[in-house]
Design a protein around this motif. Sequence first.
Motif, short mmCIF file in Angstrom:
data_model
loop_
_atom_site.label_atom_id
_atom_site.label_comp_id
_atom_site.label_asym_id
_atom_site.label_seq_id
_atom_site.Cartn_x
_atom_site.Cartn_y
_atom_site.Cartn_z
N ALA A 45 27.42 33.07 53.48
CA ALA A 45 27.63 32.60 52.11
C ALA A 45 28.27 33.69 51.26
N THR A 46 27.84 34.91 51.42
CA THR A 46 28.42 36.03 50.68
C THR A 46 29.89 36.20 51.03
N ALA A 47 30.20 36.17 52.32
CA ALA A 47 31.59 36.34 52.76
C ALA A 47 32.48 35.22 52.23
N ALA A 48 31.93 34.01 52.11
CA ALA A 48 32.74 32.88 51.63
C ALA A 48 32.88 32.89 50.12
N LEU A 49 31.87 33.33 49.38
CA LEU A 49 31.89 33.22 47.92
C LEU A 49 32.45 34.44 47.19
N VAL A 50 32.42 35.61 47.78
CA VAL A 50 32.91 36.80 47.10
C VAL A 50 34.38 36.68 46.69
N PRO A 51 35.30 36.18 47.53
CA PRO A 51 36.68 36.05 47.05
C PRO A 51 36.80 35.15 45.82
N PHE A 52 35.98 34.09 45.72
CA PHE A 52 36.02 33.24 44.53
C PHE A 52 35.54 34.01 43.30
N GLU A 53 34.56 34.85 43.48
CA GLU A 53 34.07 35.69 42.39
C GLU A 53 35.17 36.61 41.91
N TRP A 54 35.89 37.22 42.85
CA TRP A 54 36.99 38.12 42.47
C TRP A 54 38.04 37.37 41.67
N LEU A 55 38.41 36.17 42.12
CA LEU A 55 39.42 35.40 41.40
C LEU A 55 38.94 34.98 40.02
N ALA A 56 37.68 34.61 39.91
CA ALA A 56 37.14 34.14 38.63
C ALA A 56 37.04 35.26 37.61
N THR A 57 36.80 36.46 38.05
CA THR A 57 36.61 37.56 37.10
C THR A 57 37.86 38.41 36.90
N ARG A 58 38.92 38.11 37.63
CA ARG A 58 40.15 38.89 37.49
C ARG A 58 40.76 38.65 36.12
N ARG A 59 41.06 39.70 35.41
CA ARG A 59 41.68 39.56 34.10
C ARG A 59 43.18 39.60 34.24
N GLN A 60 43.84 38.84 33.41
CA GLN A 60 45.30 38.82 33.41
C GLN A 60 45.81 40.17 32.90
N ALA A 61 46.79 40.72 33.61
CA ALA A 61 47.37 41.98 33.18
C ALA A 61 48.13 41.78 31.88
N GLU A 62 48.12 42.80 31.05
CA GLU A 62 48.84 42.71 29.79
C GLU A 62 50.34 42.68 30.07
N ALA A 63 51.06 41.78 29.41
CA ALA A 63 52.51 41.66 29.62
C ALA A 63 53.21 42.88 29.05
N GLY A 64 54.28 43.27 29.72
CA GLY A 64 55.07 44.41 29.27
C GLY A 64 55.92 44.04 28.07
N PRO A 65 56.76 44.96 27.63
CA PRO A 65 57.54 44.74 26.42
C PRO A 65 58.52 43.58 26.55
N THR A 66 58.74 42.89 25.44
CA THR A 66 59.68 41.77 25.40
C THR A 66 60.60 41.91 24.18
N SER A 67 60.96 43.12 23.83
CA SER A 67 61.89 43.34 22.71
C SER A 67 63.31 43.23 23.23
N ILE A 130 59.88 47.39 31.34
CA ILE A 130 59.99 48.67 30.63
C ILE A 130 60.92 48.51 29.44
N ALA A 131 60.81 49.40 28.48
CA ALA A 131 61.69 49.40 27.31
C ALA A 131 62.26 50.79 27.12
N THR A 132 62.69 51.40 28.22
CA THR A 132 63.21 52.77 28.13
C THR A 132 64.64 52.88 28.65
N ALA A 158 63.15 46.04 34.24
CA ALA A 158 61.82 46.32 34.82
C ALA A 158 61.95 47.44 35.84
N SER A 159 60.87 48.13 36.04
CA SER A 159 60.78 49.08 37.14
C SER A 159 60.16 48.32 38.30
N THR A 160 60.87 48.28 39.43
CA THR A 160 60.41 47.47 40.56
C THR A 160 60.25 48.33 41.80
#
Length: 180
Positions: A45-67, A130-132, A158-160
């Motif tokens: 059960a732990t092996a099956a549910l941990v990936p769902f926990e990771w997905l549910a708690t993952r925060r969206q990364a802050e978007a880079g500059p759009t100027s 990036i904005a440099t 962007a830096s890729t």
Amino acid sequence: MRFDQIPFADREPAENSTPSHVLASIATTTPDRRNVLRGMMIAAATAALVPFEWLATRRQAEAGPTSEWTSSNCTDGYPQGYNEQSNNWWSSGPAACFGGWRRGSYPCSGGWHFEGFRSYSDEGYTSTRIATACGAGSTKKNAWRWTASGSVYRCSDASTRTVWNSGESYTDLTISMCRI
């Protein structure tokens, strides 16, 4: 305890030696089937549910500059203008942007260079806006507009980091050519 009292693993124990109390109790203990099954069910059960926990708690990364420089001939960002360079990414289209290791419409996402991870063929890309790099002098922005073949495009930076299946990697400036 002294180091010289620790027995060697590759030698026979002394004739008068006895196993420790802990080892003797482990050797005589037989686990209950219910406890074994309970442990296996908890592990599964732990092996099956941990990936769902990771997905549910993952925060969206802050978007880079759009100027961006909004003049459609880019004279505000590049007063001398520039000669367009053709696409050299996985999609076709007119030459509109310039610079960068790769240019084209492949990295577009919502009108800007994508951020995060994408893959194509044997390459994986991780990009961060990036904005440099866009503009002249001390004032720089993330993107500029350019008119080509009767359409207006946003050329976004962007830096890729590119990683090939072989493990080789390369990081450089990439430009998305997004039709707006």
